[in-house]
Motif scaffolding. Sequence first.
Motif: not given
Ligand SMILES: C[S@@+](CC[C@H](N)C(=O)[O-])C[C@H]1O[C@@H](n2cnc3c(N)ncnc32)[C@H](O)[C@@H]1O
Length: 304
Positions: A98, A104, A127, A129-131, A152-153, A189-191, A209, A211, A232-233
């Motif tokens: 992403f 953001t 943080e 979902c770090t992307g 991030d997963r 990993g997840d969250l 940030n 999805p 998935t993002a």
């Molecule tokens: C909208 S992007 C945000 C990326 C970054 N934080 C930014 O603001 O530019 C969401 C990110 O969450 C990750 N993601 C989605 N579901 C997740 C979960 N259950 N656990 C961890 N990461 C997750 C995705 O792989 C993606 O990289």
Amino acid sequence: MVATSPVRPDAPLHEAVARITGMLRDAGVPSPAADARWLVQGIAGVDPHRHPDTPLPRAALPALNDAVARRAAREPLQLILGTAPFRALELVCRPGVFVPRPETEIVAGLAVDVAQRVGSPAPIVAEPCTGTGAIACAIAAEVPGARVIATDRDPAAVHLARHNADRVRRGVAGPPGFARAATLTVQTGDLLDPLDPELRGHLDVLVANPPYLPADDRDSWAPEVAAHDPDTALVGGADGHEVVNALLTLAARWLAPGGTVILEIDERRGADVAGAARHAGLSSIEVARDLTGADRAIVARRPV
Ligand SMILES: C[S@@+](CC[C@H](N)C(=O)[O-])C[C@H]1O[C@@H](n2cnc3c(N)ncnc32)[C@H](O)[C@@H]1O
């Protein structure tokens, strides 16, 4: 590749920008003049606003033509140039991860402000979902003593976030480097699953940030988003808010009493998310707006 060169060799930069602006406008690019300027500056290495009469270096022409063709095909500017500005930093961007957005930066700023005011010499910030690592990197660069744990997963995102964190640490992603005594780790990993269980109940800030778009929105996405940001993002389950709701529930368990959760949200859903935060047992709930006046983030605290 474009069939013909959009820019004549040795054209002054202002002429190159004007011609590229026209091409991008014809292709439906939303901000053609700004993108033309960034492409010329990024490829030629000269700011066309500051040096409008400088001739475009001949050696830059093939790369510039290729970049213009990619942008006209609606590839995001940040993937063409390979970087995105984010607060004081320049972050590396790669296909499949992403692309960080300007809105953001406001969410990251809220987290920086809260973390700076925690009153601890080592505020603990998670943080998920770090992307690219954008928010985590900004906090590590701006909050002295911060202990930042990002997750991030998606392994590709984790790999890139670690690379960006390393660039910030070494001071090559912007002037600040890491703030004094700050640390940043990125885990797969997840969250909050990858976090040390001993941190449960001790987080000062939980910022994300996640999805948050509903699956039904896909048909309305711009080509830059639909073809280049991973699904998935973007999509947070059928109604868009599965991940937001999960994070609010986690916030009530993982934050220290008085700790703050800050989540970027769908601008159409401010009232819904405030209700979900209340339902999760959080207090001091506010919806923060961005510079356009749109609801951009939910800010709430775990009651003391
Ligand atoms: C909208 S992007 C945000 C990326 C970054 N934080 C930014 O603001 O530019 C969401 C990110 O969450 C990750 N993601 C989605 N579901 C997740 C979960 N259950 N656990 C961890 N990461 C997750 C995705 O792989 C993606 O990289």
